[in-house]
Design an enzyme around this catalytic site. Structure first.
Site, PDB file in Angstrom:
ATOM      1  CB  CYS A 138      10.491   5.502   5.357  1.00 28.72           C
ATOM      2  SG  CYS A 138      10.175   3.835   4.726  1.00 28.72           S
ATOM      3  CD  GLU A 166       4.400   3.605   7.347  1.00 26.56           C
ATOM      4  OE1 GLU A 166       4.997   2.562   7.712  1.00 26.56           O
ATOM      5  OE2 GLU A 166       4.810   4.753   7.617  1.00 26.56           O
ATOM      6  CG  HIS A 219       9.061  -0.047   7.185  1.00 26.68           C
ATOM      7  ND1 HIS A 219       9.647   1.059   6.606  1.00 26.68           N
ATOM      8  CD2 HIS A 219      10.080  -0.768   7.724  1.00 26.68           C
ATOM      9  CE1 HIS A 219      10.960   1.015   6.778  1.00 26.68           C
ATOM     10  NE2 HIS A 219      11.249  -0.089   7.451  1.00 26.68           N
ATOM     11  CB  CYS A 268       6.177   3.243   3.586  1.00 30.82           C
ATOM     12  SG  CYS A 268       6.779   1.894   4.645  1.00 30.82           S
TER      13      CYS A 268
HETATM   14 ZN   LIG Z   1       8.585   2.658   5.850  1.00 30.15          ZN
END
Ligand SMILES: [Zn+2]
Length: 161
Positions: A88, A60, A58, A91
């Site tokens: 999320c 982040e 991801h 992260c």
């Molecule tokens: Zn994430």
């Protein structure tokens, strides 16, 4: 909560640009920027799930992984991570472990999860990053959703094509 500044808006829009760049590379449209307390960009990253094959790549998490190697804990605690979409749970946890002191995000998880996703059943809402941080002792300032229509536009052009 500190006021949202023009510099915040500019750095969040940089995260939107990174999300668009990720999409152009065939990845999911998410971007993240980590900036110092004076607004200098320390790290920026895109989602690389499709191109790397890693489900945890991801934006982040990619940004936090790099920043935690490149920056001191003292720098990170005074830094802000700008996320094109609300982080999320994976992260948010990474941000917590890095000790980053401030989060600014564009699109909320609830609005993201309720978008039309090619006619597929909508996913149940993930919990918000505020809920995650409420369960920790880590002091963090969370600002968002911010510029949410712009943040959603990045996704709409991806998930509906
Ligand atoms: Zn994430």
């Amino acid at each position: 909560m500190n006021a949202v500044t023009e510099a915040d808006a500019a750095l969040l829009r940089r995260a939107f640009s990174l999300a668009l760049a990720a999409k152009q590379r065939g990845n999911h449209p998410f971007g993240a920027v980590i900036a110092s307390s004076s607004g200098d960009i320390l790290v920026e990253a895109e989602n690389t799930v499709a191109t790397s094959g890693s489900v945890t790549a991801h934006a982040e998490l990619n940004a936090v992984s790099r920043a935690s190697v490149a920056c001191s804990p003292e720098t990170l605690v005074r830094s802000t991570i700008y996320c094109s979409t609300e982080p999320c749970s994976i992260c948010a946890s990474a941000i917590r472990w890095a000790g980053i002191g401030r989060i600014v995000f564009g699109l909320s998880q609830s609005r993201f999860r309720n978008m039309d996703n090619k006619g597929q059943p909508k996913e149940p809402n993930d919990f918000t990053c505020r809920e995650m941080f409420d369960r920790t002792a880590h002091a963090v300032e969370i600002v968002g959703p911010l510029l949410e229509d712009e943040a959603q536009a990045v996704h709409a052009a991806f998930w509906r094509t």
